[in-house]
Design a protein around this motif. Sequence first.
Motif, PDB file in Angstrom:
ATOM      1  N   UNK A  24      37.372  50.868  56.639  1.00  0.00           N
ATOM      2  CA  UNK A  24      37.400  51.145  58.076  1.00  0.00           C
ATOM      3  C   UNK A  24      38.119  52.439  58.423  1.00  0.00           C
ATOM      4  N   UNK A  25      38.881  52.974  57.451  1.00  0.00           N
ATOM      5  CA  UNK A  25      39.564  54.255  57.681  1.00  0.00           C
ATOM      6  C   UNK A  25      38.767  55.440  57.153  1.00  0.00           C
ATOM      7  N   UNK A  26      37.590  55.154  56.580  1.00  0.00           N
ATOM      8  CA  UNK A  26      36.750  56.227  56.061  1.00  0.00           C
ATOM      9  C   UNK A  26      36.990  56.571  54.609  1.00  0.00           C
ATOM     10  N   UNK A  27      37.795  55.772  53.900  1.00  0.00           N
ATOM     11  CA  UNK A  27      38.044  56.027  52.485  1.00  0.00           C
ATOM     12  C   UNK A  27      36.923  55.412  51.652  1.00  0.00           C
ATOM     13  N   UNK A  28      36.388  56.199  50.737  1.00  0.00           N
ATOM     14  CA  UNK A  28      35.296  55.745  49.886  1.00  0.00           C
ATOM     15  C   UNK A  28      35.848  54.913  48.731  1.00  0.00           C
ATOM     16  N   UNK A  29      35.198  53.795  48.453  1.00  0.00           N
ATOM     17  CA  UNK A  29      35.581  53.010  47.281  1.00  0.00           C
ATOM     18  C   UNK A  29      34.341  52.478  46.584  1.00  0.00           C
ATOM     19  N   UNK A  30      34.480  52.276  45.291  1.00  0.00           N
ATOM     20  CA  UNK A  30      33.414  51.657  44.504  1.00  0.00           C
ATOM     21  C   UNK A  30      33.887  50.258  44.139  1.00  0.00           C
ATOM     22  N   UNK A  31      32.953  49.350  44.034  1.00  0.00           N
ATOM     23  CA  UNK A  31      33.371  47.968  43.860  1.00  0.00           C
ATOM     24  C   UNK A  31      32.297  47.153  43.177  1.00  0.00           C
ATOM     25  N   UNK A  32      32.698  45.968  42.766  1.00  0.00           N
ATOM     26  CA  UNK A  32      31.733  44.952  42.367  1.00  0.00           C
ATOM     27  C   UNK A  32      32.353  43.585  42.589  1.00  0.00           C
ATOM     28  N   UNK A  33      31.578  42.735  43.215  1.00  0.00           N
ATOM     29  CA  UNK A  33      32.005  41.348  43.399  1.00  0.00           C
ATOM     30  C   UNK A  33      31.303  40.484  42.370  1.00  0.00           C
ATOM     31  N   UNK A  34      31.793  39.268  42.221  1.00  0.00           N
ATOM     32  CA  UNK A  34      31.164  38.340  41.291  1.00  0.00           C
ATOM     33  C   UNK A  34      31.274  36.916  41.811  1.00  0.00           C
ATOM     34  N   UNK A  35      30.181  36.184  41.687  1.00  0.00           N
ATOM     35  CA  UNK A  35      30.178  34.759  42.044  1.00  0.00           C
ATOM     36  C   UNK A  35      29.503  34.021  40.903  1.00  0.00           C
TER      37      UNK A  35
ATOM     38  N   UNK B 223      35.098  36.625  42.293  1.00  0.00           N
ATOM     39  CA  UNK B 223      35.895  37.768  41.851  1.00  0.00           C
ATOM     40  C   UNK B 223      35.543  39.026  42.644  1.00  0.00           C
ATOM     41  N   UNK B 224      36.444  39.993  42.620  1.00  0.00           N
ATOM     42  CA  UNK B 224      36.177  41.286  43.255  1.00  0.00           C
ATOM     43  C   UNK B 224      37.072  42.350  42.634  1.00  0.00           C
ATOM     44  N   UNK B 225      36.458  43.475  42.290  1.00  0.00           N
ATOM     45  CA  UNK B 225      37.178  44.654  41.803  1.00  0.00           C
ATOM     46  C   UNK B 225      36.864  45.821  42.721  1.00  0.00           C
TER      47      UNK B 225
ATOM     48  N   UNK C  51      35.610  32.625  51.414  1.00  0.00           N
ATOM     49  CA  UNK C  51      36.838  32.910  50.668  1.00  0.00           C
ATOM     50  C   UNK C  51      37.470  34.236  51.075  1.00  0.00           C
ATOM     51  N   UNK C  52      36.723  35.037  51.808  1.00  0.00           N
ATOM     52  CA  UNK C  52      37.256  36.335  52.197  1.00  0.00           C
ATOM     53  C   UNK C  52      37.287  37.302  51.037  1.00  0.00           C
ATOM     54  N   UNK C  53      38.044  38.385  51.198  1.00  0.00           N
ATOM     55  CA  UNK C  53      38.141  39.425  50.173  1.00  0.00           C
ATOM     56  C   UNK C  53      39.604  39.822  49.959  1.00  0.00           C
ATOM     57  N   UNK C  54      40.353  38.993  49.256  1.00  0.00           N
ATOM     58  CA  UNK C  54      41.771  39.299  49.049  1.00  0.00           C
ATOM     59  C   UNK C  54      42.025  40.676  48.432  1.00  0.00           C
TER      60      UNK C  54
END
Length: 476
Positions: free
Chosen positions: A299-310, A316-318, A339-342
């Motif tokens: 929401x602040x405009x910072x780019x991130x790469x990620x992957x979730x897992x179910x 899981x989330x990285x 579960x949200x995204x801790x």
Amino acid sequence: MLRLCLIFFSIYSFNFFPQSLNKKLDQYLTDYYINKDVPSVSAGLSYDGKIIWIGTRGFSDIENNVQAADKSVYRIASVSKVITAVAIMQLVEQGKLKLDEDIRKYIPYYPTKKWKFTVRQLLSHTAGIRNYKSTGEFESKEYFQSTKETISYLAKDSLQFEPGTKFLYTTLSYNLLAAVIENVSGIPFPDYLQNNIFLPAGMNSTYPDFQRDIIPFRVKGYERNKYRKIQNAALADLSIKIPGGGLLSSVEDLLKFSDSLLKGKLIKPSSLDSMIIPAKLKDGKSVNYGLGFAINMDKSGKKFMSHSGTGTGFSTLLLIYPEEKLASVHLINIRDRNLGEPAYDIAEIYFGNEVIKPKKSIADFLFNFSYEFGIDSALAIYQIIKKDTVNDFNTSKEELLLFGYDLLGIEKYYEAIKFFRLFTTEYPNYAEAFIGLGEAYYKDGNRGLALKSFRQAAKLQPANRYIINMINKLGE
């Protein structure tokens, strides 16, 4: 004197900031564990190559009262794809394969299909390979002895579409990438990961999730039944999907992996940059997925790469912020809704942003309350909760909708009708509330009131195909 003051201030600030941050993160994780009512959660944060916080709450094995620990090893599900993708990029750097070559150049035993597809398209889920056919395949009990055997199982399937024309997320396609790695490197896929990723990154607690292996500190997975009670997750043999969803790891290891990636220990920075370019379809449209990574902006405009897992019994989330040199991860041993995204919240806390305290499920609370004390008591306490200024519960309309469907799930039709009637008065412009009421009347055998409810829903969502079909069915 001024110099001494400045030295004191800088030392004080250095010590104070980590302590205050750790306190906030510890409190967040405790709130999450209690309010989300998960068996366990393990999470961590690293910055510029240093792990600055890891926290774990709960139980890795409920039956045997075994507490989870920072060294606990969780099924990381689809986060496995990131590791497989990095292995592919290593071989690209070595000149042993090209991303845009026909896959059959590297897997000659894979049969010819209607269309050719490439390594790049496999990485970006645009190759046309199918996903799971059913829950039975997702929770497969069949043991595949090798990557080649898994490929033989998948080889008979036709492509779902012309490669490059659509995005279809699929875990099974990453088996083909493992076959590429084996044929190009000359060694088995698990050995390649061990020698070229786990050892260089210092990942001492990451393994293929072979069900028969004895793996230290392996966590048990859970799910909830229709009564919203925690139970053991279904037994699953993950040999059908090791490369795309079948690795085990710890928070510490995933942070080490992230830091090694950011520092260029596993692949060159230019290779990492190429992994986070959105894939383009043949019609020119882009998807928010690159080569093994989803690509997002906070929401602040910072780019991130990620992957979730179910996976079976796990969520899981990285997250990796390349510019900020930050990585955040969470591992939870239950597959469940809301579960949200801790991991995302933890990164936000690090950046100094306000994070909403994890909330309890109003759906689960009302379900348990109504089951024990009756629907009237549950609806009465719901009115009290709505006015509660403490605001511990998630009382969103989406969460409340789940309560109604949970009642339908255990065939409590009278109770569901009572709730949905109240729900539609509170949310008269929410089509899903009227759909739920229509479902409750229909299952209770009252076709007339069911039809009336679906017609009201149609006023709010006139193009909804399900509503139209139900009106036609009930109007016959």
